[in-house]
Design an enzyme around this catalytic site. Structure first.
Site, PDB file in Angstrom:
ATOM      1  N   HIS A  76       0.838  -1.201   0.000  1.00  0.00           N
ATOM      2  CA  HIS A  76       0.000   0.000   0.000  1.00  0.00           C
ATOM      3  C   HIS A  76       0.869   1.245   0.000  1.00  0.00           C
ATOM      4  O   HIS A  76       2.034   1.212   0.389  1.00  0.00           O
ATOM      5  CB  HIS A  76      -0.941   0.015   1.204  1.00  0.00           C
ATOM      6  CG  HIS A  76      -0.246  -0.120   2.522  1.00  0.00           C
ATOM      7  ND1 HIS A  76       0.145  -1.342   3.028  1.00  0.00           N
ATOM      8  CD2 HIS A  76       0.135   0.792   3.451  1.00  0.00           C
ATOM      9  CE1 HIS A  76       0.724  -1.180   4.200  1.00  0.00           C
ATOM     10  NE2 HIS A  76       0.746   0.113   4.490  1.00  0.00           N
ATOM     11  N   CYS A 201       1.194   3.232  11.886  1.00  0.00           N
ATOM     12  CA  CYS A 201       2.265   2.857  10.969  1.00  0.00           C
ATOM     13  C   CYS A 201       2.605   4.068  10.111  1.00  0.00           C
ATOM     14  O   CYS A 201       1.838   5.040  10.075  1.00  0.00           O
ATOM     15  CB  CYS A 201       1.873   1.660  10.101  1.00  0.00           C
ATOM     16  SG  CYS A 201       0.595   1.997   8.868  1.00  0.00           S
TER      17      CYS A 201
END
Length: 685
Positions: A76, A201
């Site tokens: 991603h 993250c």
């Protein structure tokens, strides 16, 4: 009923038939799979440049593998090339390794978000990521017969576009179905315990939310209430103060800093990277429960470096942690270096190098209405030199202070800065700052572990820890370590001043290799910090080292720019665009301009850049070229002694680096360039 696969009302569906590949062979490695899915997004008009999207996803992949247990991978990224938030899906045959601990993946979602994607799009993407921790959803993906079945499954897990803005609403969201208890599932601990957690993250799209749901599900299996604050791209959902106050322990599952960490002061803490919370949520919950029962457990105030207490966390070992600590100090030091050093260089430009002896007197005794001998340029040069000198004087204290900050959070700042100031005072310099910062940080960490009554906890971070940690590190630096460290610094300086002939050239080669080894990483920063810390306009050896370091650091972007200009056919579209920008980045001494090339092809790019850097460093040192400014690249030409040889050294290294990388790529062209994209770009002779 609205289309749940849509983004905001005016946006397109997040996935469609053209973005799905079932039982497909997309290549033998993750680079090929990501490139194939990125191409589908580009063909569908969802991305403007497949190569740029691929590069962005691989850059994220380089930071942390996106493979997850159970044969799943979620590469991603956020990228300018993405037009609208989209999902590409592949069910692979054969499987491909994405770095998961239990083997290769057969289910791959490429999650692509626009760089400036809104909160609604981020919520849609994160909802999919959260569903991937559900065995029923994953099983259905493996059984899906058609692309339409996959779309229906995705629609089933994406929320309606109504935003969720409160932590209460987040907590009320439907939890992931509990995983059946197996023999390996820990037995319920206690129904009385409440644990709060923060997950985050770097990208904030997938791992953040998967970790949150994994911890919640683990809490249910263990009979523990787990409330999670997700600090991701779709916005943070801060936990209410009352929930934090009533919690027995806190879990930090993050790869980035925790926002407003002080809210959790005094809570027993378990910390790790975000992927551990996905891979081992039951273990982390059990550890948090044990910490809640242990009066001696590390707390948030005392455990900024939680890896020290949890070496088994898997992602934050002491080697990585020490590197992060030192890089934090260097990173915070660099703005002082850049601002102070460039001001000093401008002072030299206006007032001449002799300004070093009289700048302080001129600033104190003169003004715009009472100019010194030499007139306005001399006065302004003195002011700029003095201002830069003051900023530069914070170099070692800032280094030590932020090393301590990286270890012990804010309570480490005061003892760290003091340790740096002592290092300067006793003549221990840069080495003293490194040692003093580490001692200050661990002293603050140790003081923070001392049990105190509840009423005194509020005084710990602002009074007790800074006071006693400063006393401890100050005493050590003055009474024990100061003179030995000063002797080491003095000996190193004398050794550098005594170098001549072949020794000087070898030093230049070593510095050039270091500057080009990791392009802004720890080795590069170590060489740069070594040069900056010793920068002294009265010391010719230090000025030569500064010149070698900056010239060599300019080589990688310039070499890649030259190579991509002369041989565009061996580079992707995105790399050719990066090559255009690299001219200016290299000229400005921004080594990181070569990172996109190195990340895509490290085995060819990095050795080639090191060869160019070694040549440049050797020539600079051999010709006695000097530099009195620590930053600025070619734009501080006025601070370069022997400018012609500086340019010759820079040109030689650039040509060598460009030739090496071009030949390496021509001999064995990367697989992703053996395509029509390459064919469409004829080589330039």
């Amino acid at each position: 009923m609205p289309d749940l696969a849509s983004g905001p009302a005016s946006g397109p569906a997040i996935i469609d038939d053209g973005l799905i590949a079932l039982d497909a062979d997309l290549g033998a490695d993750k680079e090929s799979v990501i490139a194939a899915l990125a191409a589908r997004l580009a063909d569908a008009g969802r991305a403007t440049d497949a190569a740029a999207l691929t590069a962005a996803a691989l850059d994220r992949e380089a930071k942390s593998a996106t493979g997850l247990p159970g044969g799943i991978a979620i590469p991603h990224c956020r990228a300018d090339a993405v037009v609208t938030a989209s999902l590409g899906f592949a069910r692979l045959s054969p499987k491909v390794d994405f770095g998961a601990p239990d083997g290769p993946a057969d289910l791959v979602f490429l999650i692509a978000a626009p760089e400036g994607g809104g909160a609604e799009h981020m919520k849609l993407l994160s909802s999919l990521a959260r569903a991937l921790v559900r065995p029923d959803f994953v099983g259905s993906l493996r059984e899906a017969a058609t692309a339409a079945d996959v779309i229906a499954l995705v629609e089933g897990v994406l929320p309606k576009p109504a935003p969720t803005t409160t932590a209460a609403a987040d907590a009320a969201a439907e939890p992931a179905p509990p995983v059946p208890v197996t023999e390996s599932t820990p037995a319920p601990a206690t129904a009385e315990r409440t644990i709060v957690a923060v997950t985050a993250c770097p990208t904030g799209i997938a791992h953040t939310y998967m970790a949150a749901d994994a911890l919640k599900a683990a809490g249910e299996r263990a009979g523990v209430t787990v409330r999670v604050e997700t600090q991701g791209s779709s916005g943070s959902t801060p936990l209410p103060a009352s929930v934090i106050a009533g919690a027995d322990a806190v879990i930090f599952a993050t790869d980035v800093g925790v926002k407003n960490r002080e809210r959790f002061a005094g809570k027993p803490v378990i910390a790790s990277g975000v992927k551990r919370a996905i891979n081992e949520p039951d273990v982390m919950v059990a550890e948090a429960v044990r910490a809640a029962k242990d009066p001696s457990a590390s707390t948030v105030d005392a455990a900024a470096a939680a890896a020290a207490d949890e070496p088994s966390s898997g992602e934050v070992g002491w080697g990585i942690r020490l590197r992060q600590i030192l890089l934090t100090g260097v990173s915070y030091m660099i703005p002082f270096v850049a601002a102070g050093g460039l001001l000093i260089a401008l002072g030299f430009l206006l007032g001449g190098y002799e300004i070093t002896d009289s700048a302080a007197d001129i600033v104190v005794n003169n003004s715009l209405a009472d100019l010194p001998a030499g007139g306005l340029p001399t006065y302004l040069g003195a002011v700029l030199f003095q201002l830069g000198s003051l900023a530069f004087s914070f170099l070692v204290p800032a280094l030590a202070g932020y090393i301590a900050f990286a270890i012990a959070d804010r309570p480490g700042l005061a003892p760290g800065f003091t340790a740096g100031a002592v290092a300067v005072f006793v003549g221990a310099g840069f080495i003293g700052g490194l040692v003093g910062g580490i001692i200050a940080g661990f002293a603050a960490l140790w003081v923070g572990r001392i049990p105190v009554p509840v009423w005194a906890r509020g005084l710990m971070p602002v009074v007790i820890i800074p006071l006693f940690a400063t006393l401890a590190v100050g005493a050590l630096m003055f009474l024990v370590l100061g003179k030995p460290l000063a002797a080491i610094t003095s000996g190193l300086t004398n050794w550098l001043n005594g170098l001549s002939g072949t020794s000087v050239v070898i030093l230049g080669v070593i510095l050039g290799l270091m500057m080009c080894f990791d392009l802004g990483g720890p080795v590069n920063k170590a060489a740069y910090a070594f040069a900056v810390a010793g920068l002294d306009v009265s010391n010719n050896a230090s000025l030569q080292i500064m010149a070698a370091v900056m010239a060599a650091g300019m080589v990688p972007p310039l070499a890649m720019a030259l190579s991509s200009t002369l041989r565009p056919g061996i580079y992707s579209t995105a790399e050719r665009e990066n090559g255009k920008a690299a001219w200016l980045l290299g000229a400005s001494f921004i080594s990181e301009g070569a990172i996109p090339f190195a990340a895509a092809d490290p085995l060819r790019v990095i050795p080639s850049m090191m060869a160019g850097g070694a040549v440049t460093g050797a020539i600079v040192m051999a010709t006695g070229t000097t530099l009195s400014a620590p930053h600025g690249g070619i734009f501080v030409f006025f601070a370069i002694g022997n400018l012609l040889w500086f340019l010759v050294a820079l040109a030689a290294g650039t040509v060598v680096g460009a030739l090496c990388v071009t030949l390496a790529k021509e001999v064995h062209r990367p697989a992703h360039l053996r395509s029509s994209d390459t064919a469409a770009q004829p080589a330039v002779a």
